[in-house]
Design an enzyme around this catalytic site. Structure first.
Site, short mmCIF file in Angstrom:
data_model
loop_
_atom_site.label_atom_id
_atom_site.label_comp_id
_atom_site.label_asym_id
_atom_site.label_seq_id
_atom_site.Cartn_x
_atom_site.Cartn_y
_atom_site.Cartn_z
N HIS A 135 26.96 -7.87 3.28
CA HIS A 135 28.59 -7.25 3.22
C HIS A 135 28.98 -6.55 4.55
O HIS A 135 28.46 -5.42 4.37
CB HIS A 135 29.16 -6.75 1.99
CG HIS A 135 30.54 -6.38 2.13
ND1 HIS A 135 31.51 -7.15 2.03
CD2 HIS A 135 30.97 -5.01 1.86
CE1 HIS A 135 32.79 -6.52 2.30
NE2 HIS A 135 32.31 -5.26 2.27
N ASP B 66 34.72 -7.36 -1.62
CA ASP B 66 35.13 -5.75 -1.59
C ASP B 66 36.63 -5.30 -1.91
O ASP B 66 36.73 -4.13 -2.15
CB ASP B 66 34.28 -5.36 -0.60
CG ASP B 66 34.06 -3.82 -0.71
OD1 ASP B 66 34.08 -3.30 -1.85
OD2 ASP B 66 33.91 -3.04 0.25
ZN LIG Z 1 33.74 -3.54 2.23
#
Ligand SMILES: [Zn+2]
Length: 1077
Positions: free
Chosen positions: A55, A179
Site C-alpha cells: 500500500h 485505506d
Molecule cells: Zn493509505
C-alpha cells in the site's frame, strides 16, 4: 571485498538468464491475463487466496518524491522504486507468484526510468496476469472529501496510461479502496460505471463490521445510485483485517514476525506451530464469510522493498500447509489476486445481501469517529477545488485552440497528474504532515503556472485576429490569473488604471454572473465588448480582511458588476478604466447603525433580517417568513494521551469535542450595512478572529455568507473546532440530507444507521457526515439548504438546525500515524481560512416556477465552475482601440445545452480525438421540468470541431461500452435473507481484534478497552433487515427513449448517430473523432 563482488556478479548473471528465459516464454504462451490467469482453486476445500500487495501512499508522512526515492528514512523506511524493482525481479523468477499494483502515480514514475528490456519483461508479466493492476487510478482517492468530477478524471488518466502501455491486460477489473476512511455510495456507482466487476475495502464502522462478520454480510451487492438502476450495482467486500497480514504472518523487512523456519534439525523449527496457527486463523475467519474462499492481504504500507522476504516465507507457508492435504487437510493455499478471489466468489453461484446507503461515518472504536478530516486543512481543500476548476478550463482551451503548441499536452498532463495526486486519501483529506501539505500546495501552484501558459496562448489566439498564424506570436494580452483573489488581492487591477477582464465560461450554458474585482478606489468605468457602459458598485473590503498581516494589497474596495450573457464554453472581455470621481459608479452607502429595530437586506426573491445584536434572525422567501438564525460557535478539541479509547485526542482524522462543549463566538455582533443597486451586504464582526459578509445580489434567489476565520487562538491551551450553525423552526424530525461527492443526495437520520442499530458514544462526532457540496433539511412547508465551496463536516443535531465545520486548529495528535497536531500556521500565526456558503430557503413543495432543489442544483454547478477571471494590462490601448483590436467575445459551441445537462468533460484525448462527457445534473423528481430526460445532437453542441464520428465508452473513457461485460451477482431472495446465516451465541470475547485500525508499522498501542456486553456482539446488533427500506430497484437503465414520441420528434433532425439522450443523474462518455488536421 573481491569475493563479495564475484558473488554479486554471479547473481546478476543468473537473473539475466532468467529474464531471457521468461522473455522467450512470452511467445509460447501469449496473453493470458484476466480471470484465465488465476491459479485454480480446489473443490471441497477452503481456498485461501494469498494476495501479495503493497500500500503505497501518494504522500502522507513524506512527500510523493520522498516516498518514491526512499529518502527521509528516519521518518519512514519507504521507497517505492525499490518495491517495484524487487517485485519485478521476484515475479520474473517464478511464474507461480502474483503481485498487484495500485497507484499509477508511482508505477509510471518507475516505468519511465526502465530500459526497453525491463519494460518488455514487465509487459510479459502483465500479459500473463502475474503482475496485475488493481484500481489503476492515479492515486487511491479519498471518498468523503473528493468531488466526483475529480475522481472520474483521475481514474480516466490512470486507466488511460495503463491502456496505452499494456492494452487490455493492463485494465483493472477490481477496485481496491483498502485505506480510505469510510466509503461513499457514489464511489461504488463510479466503479460500476467504469466497468469494474467489484471492489474491496478495509475500513468500516467497527460495529457495522462486527455485525456484518457475525451475520456473514461482509460481502454484498451495493446499489450505487438511487437514480440509475442495476448498472450502478457493485459487488463490494469488506476485508477481514483491514489490509494487513494476519498477526504473526508479516514477513516483510519492516516486520518483526518470525520467518518460517524449516531446517529439519533446527532447534528453531517452527513449521508445525506456524501452520497450526495459520489454520486456526483461517478456520475462524471462514466462519464469517459465505463461500469456501478467503482473501488474505499479505502486505501493508510500503511492503516488498525486499520482496524475497515475503515471497520466500509465503512459498514455505503454501508448501507446508498444502502438504497436509495428503493427510486429509481441507485447506488449500494459493497465490492469488483480488480479481481471482472475486471470480471464485462469482463462480460459487450463491446469492448475496444488498446495501443502498453508504459507509459514513467511519468509527474505529467507540471514541474515534473519523469525521475531523471532513474539514481538516480547509485551505488545501479549497485550493484543490480551484485546481479542478482550472484543470477543466485548461482542458477545454487546449481542445479549442485553433493552433496547438507542443507544450500544451505536457502542461495539461502535469495538471491532470497533480489533481490525481490531490485526490489521494492523505492529500485532500488533510491527514498528512504539514510539510507534505505544503508540497502538495506547491505542486498545485506549479501546475497552475503550466496550464496558465497554455490558457494565455489560446486566449491570445482567440482574441487577437491573425495571431494563430504567427509563429511564436508575441502575446498582446497578459491573460493573467490572480491567485490571491481569495483574499481580494490582484496586482493587475490594483496597479493599472486601465485593464481588461476576460471571463471564460467553462459551462455549455450561457451564464450571467456577479463579478467582484479588488481595486484601490471607487471610480471605475466598465465597458463591455459592444461598448456599453455597465452599472457598477464599489463595496468596501471589510476591515478584518484588510488587516490580515502579509496581505500585500492596496485594494480597499471591490468593484461589483453584473456580467451578462457570457457565451457558453467561451468568453466575454470587459474593459475597466479608472475615472474621475462621479461617473459610471455608485458610491458605497454605509447605512447608519440600527440599534432599535431589525436590519433587512435582500430583493424581491429573498430577504434577510438581522436583530439588534447583529445576528441573522429571519428569512423571507416564496411568501414564507421563518425564524432562521446563524451563528459561529466552536467545540473544544479533546486532549488525551491516546493510550486507550477513552483518552483519544481530537486530531487530523478524528473529531472528538471535549464533553461536546460548545462555545458561542460572541453575544453581540458588530455590523455595517451597505446597500446598493447591485448588492446589499451586512458586514459582521463576531470577534477578533471571526467575521463574515452576508450578501444578497439584486437578481439572486439565495443569500451568500462569506466567512473569514482565523488565526484560531490557542493561547488558552485549547484546540478549537469552529462551526457555522443555522437554526430554524423547520420541523425536520431528525432527518437531513447530505450529498455524495457532489452528486446524489443521501438521507441521514440523527443517531441512526440504515443497516444496523448503532450505539453512538460520541453524540456530536458520531452524527457528522461529509458535505462535499450540499446539506439540507425540510418539513411539509419550508426547506433550508446550504451549499459549500469545499468539503466540510456537517450535521443536523437538532430539528431545523444545520451546522458545518469550517476550520479547526488542534494541539494534539490523534495517534493514527501523522504524529503531528493539526496546528496549521502561516507566517508564524494560525492559518486564516475564508470561504462561502450559499443559503437557499423557501417552499419545500408547490413552489411557483422552478423547485428549490432544481435551483440549488443549477447554482451548485455555477459555483463549482464559475467563469475564470483572466486579467490583462491595457495601458497601451484606449477603450476604443481595445474594441477594434481584439475579438472580445467567443463561444466554442453553437447549440447551448439545456440547463439540466452539463458538458462535464471536453478534453483532447489521443491524436484527433476528444474525450467528452455529458451529465444530467438532476435527480428523479427534483423538478417537474428539469428532471425530465433530455435529448440533443452532440454534433450541434460541438460545432467548432469537425466531427467524423463518436463512440460511447465506460465512464473512464478507456473501454467501449458495448464491449464491456461485468460479472453479475445475484441478490438474496428477500425472505430467505434472515434465516440463512449462522447465529453466534457465545460472547465475542475476541472481537477487539477487529478494532485495530491503526496505520500499520507505527507502533500505535491499543489498550483493550472493555466494551459493554452486547455492544460488539452479534446478540444485540443482529441485522434487522427492514424489507420496506429495500428500494425496489430493478429499473434497468435502458437506451430506449424515455421521451414521449412528440418530444423525441421535436429533437433536431441531424444525423441519428449523434443524437443522445440523458435521464436524471446519467453520465455518458464518448470518444469523439475529429477530422485529421
Ligand atoms: Zn493509505
Amino acid at each position: 571485498m573481491s569475493g563479495k563482488i564475484s558473488v554479486w556478479l554471479a547473481l546478476l548473471c543468473v537473473s539475466g538468464y532468467i529474464h531471457n528465459a521468461d522473455l522467450r516464454s512470452i511467445q509460447k504462451e501469449g496473453s493470458q491475463c484476466g480471470y484465465q490467469s488465476c491459479h485454480p482453486t480446489k473443490p471441497n476445500m477452503l481456498n485461501v487466496h494469498l494476495v501479495a500487495h503493497t500500500h503505497d501512499d501518494v504522500g502522507w508522512l513524506k512527500t510523493v518524491d520522498q516516498y518514491y526515492y526512499g529518502s527521509e528514512t528516519l521518518i519512514q523506511k519507504a521507497g517505492v522504486q525499490y518495491i517495484i524493482d524487487s517485485v519485478v525481479e521476484a515475479l520474473l523468477r517464478d511464474p507461480e507468484k502474483r503481485f498487484i499494483y495500485v497507484e499509477s502515480a508511482f508505477f509510471f514514475k518507475w516505468w519511465k526510468e526502465q530500459t526497453p528490456k525491463v519494460q518488455d519483461a514487465v509487459k510479459m508479466l502483465v500479459d500473463q496476469g502475474r503482475l496485475e493492476f488493481i484500481s489503476g487510478a492515479w492515486s487511491m482517492n479519498d471518498e468523503a472529501t473528493t468531488h466526483y468530477q475529480s475522481v472520474i478524471d483521475q481514474f480516466a488518466w490512470g486507466l488511460r496510461m495503463l491502456n496505452d502501455t499494456f492494452g487490455e491486460c493492463g485494465r483493472p477489473r477490481v477496485g481496491w479502496q483498502i485505506d480510505p476512511f469510510g466509503h461513499s455510495r457514489e464511489m461504488a456507482s463510479m466503479f460500476a460505471q467504469m466497468g469494474f466487476d467489484g471492489m474491496f475495502f478495509g475500513r468500516l464502522d467497527y460495529q457495522d463490521k462486527d455485525n456484518r462478520l457475525m451475520t456473514k454480510n461482509a460481502e454484498m451487492i451495493w446499489h450505487g445510485s438511487a437514480n440509475l438502476g442495476e448498472e450502478t450495482d457493485l459487488f463490494s467486500g469488506a476485508l477481514y483485517n483491514n489490509y494487513q497480514a494476519p498477526d504473526g504472518f508479516c514477513f516483510d523487512v519492516l516486520c518483526s514476525d518470525a520467518p518460517i523456519i524449516d531446517g529439519k534439525h533446527s532447534p528453531d523449527n517452527n513449521v508445525k506451530e506456524r501452520v497450526d496457527a495459520f489454520f486456526e486463523y483461517v478456520t475462524k475467519m471462514a466462519e464469517h464469510y459465505r463461500t469456501p474462499n478467503l482473501i488474505l492481504t499479505m502486505g501493508e504500507d510500503f511492503h516488498y522493498q525486499n520482496a524475497d522476504m515475503w515471497y520466500k516465507n509465503l512459498d514455505k507457508l503454501i508448501k507446508y500447509a498444502n502438504e497436509r492435504q495428503a493427510n486429509g487437510s481441507k485447506i488449500n493455499l494459493l497465490y492469488s489476486t483480488p480479481s481471482c478471489y472475486l471470480k471464485s466468489l462469482h463462480d460459487a453461484g450463491i446469492t448475496w445481501p444488498e446495501k443502498s446507503d453508504d459507509f459514513f461515518p467511519y468509527a474505529s472504536d467507540p471514541h474515534a469517529y473519523w469525521t475531523g478530516y471532513f474539514t481538516s486543512r480547509p485551505t488545501l481543500k479549497r485550493f484543490e477545488r480551484d485546481g479542478n476548476h482550472f484543470l477543466q478550463v485548461c482542458k477545454q482551451l487546449s481542445a479549442l485552440a485553433p493552433k496547438k503548441a507542443v507544450e500544451f499536452e505536457p502542461h495539461l498532463n502535469f495538471m491532470r497528474e497533480t489533481l490525481g495526486i490531490m485526490q489521494h486519501h492523505d492529500a485532500i483529506t488533510g491527514t498528512e504532515k504539514e510539510k507534505v501539505a505544503l508540497d502538495y500546495a506547491k505542486r498545485l501552484s506549479v501546475s497552475f503556472r503550466a496550464c496558465g501558459a497554455t490558457t494565455r496562448n489560446v486566449l491570445n489566439q482567440l482574441s487577437t485576429p491573425g495571431s494563430a498564424r504567427v509563429e511564436d506570436a508575441k502575446y498582446k494580452l497578459d491573460m493573467k490569473t490572480c491567485p490571491l483573489l481569495n483574499i481580494t488581492s490582484c496586482p493587475v487591477s490594483e496597479e493599472n488604471d486601465r485593464f481588461t477582464l476576460t471571463l471564460y465560461n467553462p459551462l455549455a450554458h450561457v451564464v450571467s454572473e456577479y463579478v467582484r474585482i479588488p481595486v484601490p478606489d471607487t471610480s471605475y468605468k466598465i465597458i463591455d465588448n459592444k461598448g456599453a457602459v455597465l452599472e457598477a458598485q464599489a463595496v468596501p473590503i471589510p476591515a478584518a480582511l484588510i488587516n490580515i498581516k502579509h496581505r500585500a494589497s492596496t485594494a480597499k474596495y471591490e468593484l461589483v458588476f453584473l456580467a451578462t450573457n457570457i457565451p457558453a464554453l467561451g468568453y466575454r472581455t470587459y474593459y475597466i478604466e479608472k475615472t474621475e470621481s462621479g461617473e459610471g459608479y455608485k458610491q458605497p452607502r454605509l447605512l447608519p447603525k440600527n440599534k432599535s429595530s431589525v436590519t433587512v437586506i435582500g430583493n424581491s426573491n429573498i430577504k434577510l433580517g438581522f436583530d439588534t445584536n447583529g445576528f441573522l434572525s429571519e428569512v423571507t422567501a416564496d411568501g414564507l417568513t421563518k425564524f432562521v438564525s446563524q451563528d459561529f460557535l466552536f467545540y473544544e478539541g479533546a486532549i488525551g494521551n491516546n493510550a486507550e479509547f477513552l483518552n483519544r485526542s481530537s486530531g487530523a482524522y478524528i473529531f472528538r469535542p471535549n464533553e461536546n462543549k460548545l462555545h458561542f463566538a460572541t453575544e453581540h455582533v458588530e455590523i455595517e450595512v451597505y446597500k446598493g443597486d447591485l448588492v446589499q451586504e451586512v458586514h459582521q464582526k463576531f470577534n477578533d478572529w471571526i467575521s463574515q459578509v452576508v450578501r444578497v445580489y439584486a437578481k439572486d434567489s439565495f443569500a451568500e455568507f462569506e466567512w473569514l476565520v482565523g488565526p484560531i487562538p490557542i493561547e488558552d491551551g485549547i484546540g478549537k473546532e469552529v462551526i457555522t450553525r443555522f437554526n430554524s423552526d423547520i420541523e425536520s424530525q431528525g432527518i437531513f440530507h447530505t450529498d455524495c461527492n457532489g452528486r446524489e443526495m443521501i438521507k441521514r437520520q440523527l443517531n441512526h444507521r440504515e443497516t444496523w442499530s448503532v450505539k453512538i458514544n460520541e453524540a456530536v462526532a458520531g452524527n457528522y457526515y461529509p458535505i462535499t457540496t450540499k446539506i439540507d433539511l425540510e418539513d411539509d412547508t419550508a426547506r433550508l439548504a446550504i451549499l459549500t465551496d469545499r468539503a466540510q463536516g456537517g450535521s443536523s443535531l437538532k430539528d431545523g438546525s444545520l451546522e458545518l465545520m469550517v476550520h479547526r486548529r488542534l494541539l494534539r495528535d490523534d495517534a493514527f500515524g501523522v504524529g503531528e497536531a493539526l496546528n496549521e500556521t502561516e507566517f508564524g500565526e494560525g492559518l486564516i481560512a475564508r470561504g462561502k456558503h450559499q443559503l437557499f430557503f423557501g417552499k419545500s413543495s408547490d413552489r411557483e416556477g422552478v423547485s428549490l432543489k432544481a435551483l440549488e442544483r443549477l447554482t451548485q454547478l455555477e459555483k463549482l465552475l464559475p467563469t475564470w477571471k483572466f486579467f490583462s494590462n491595457m495601458e497601451a490601448y484606449t477603450a476604443e482601440e481595445w474594441r477594434t483590436s481584439f475579438t472580445n467575445a467567443f463561444s466554442g459551441v453553437s447549440l447551448v445545452l439545456p440547463k439540466a445537462v452539463h458538458l462535464m468533460t471536453l478534453e483532447p484525448w489521443h491524436e484527433n480525438e476528444l474525450l467528452v462527457r455529458f451529465e444530467h445534473i438532476m435527480e428523479n423528481n427534483e423538478d417537474e421540468l428539469y428532471s425530465k430526460p433530455v435529448q440533443f445532437n452532440v454534433k450541434n453542441v460541438l460545432s467548432s470541431f469537425e466531427i467524423t464520428g463518436m463512440r460511447e465508452t465506460t465512464l473512464d473513457g478507456n473501454a467501449w461500452l458495448d464491449e464491456t461485460h461485468r460479472l453479475q451477482f445475484a441478490p438474496d431472495p428477500e425472505q430467505a435473507a434472515f434465516n440463512t446465516y449462522a447465529t453466534f451465541d457465545e460472547p465475542q470475547a475476541k472481537a477487539v481484534h477487529l478494532l485495530s485500525a491503526a496505520k500499520p508499522m507505527l507502533g500505535v498501542q491499543y489498550a483493550e478497552e472493555a466494551l459493554p456486553a452486547g455492544q460488539l456482539g452479534a446478540q444485540s446488533n443482529r441485522v434487522k433487515r427492514d424489507v420496506t427500506t429495500e428500494e425496489v430497484r430493478k429499473t434497468k437503465r435502458n437506451r430506449k427513449s424515455k421521451l414521449n414520441a412528440d418530444e423525441a420528434a421535436k429533437a433536431d433532425n441531424g444525423s441519428q448517430e449523434f443524437i443522445i439522450e440523458l435521464s436524471p443523474m446519467e453520465i455518458r462518455t464518448f470518444i469523439v473523432y475529429l477530422k485529421e488536421a
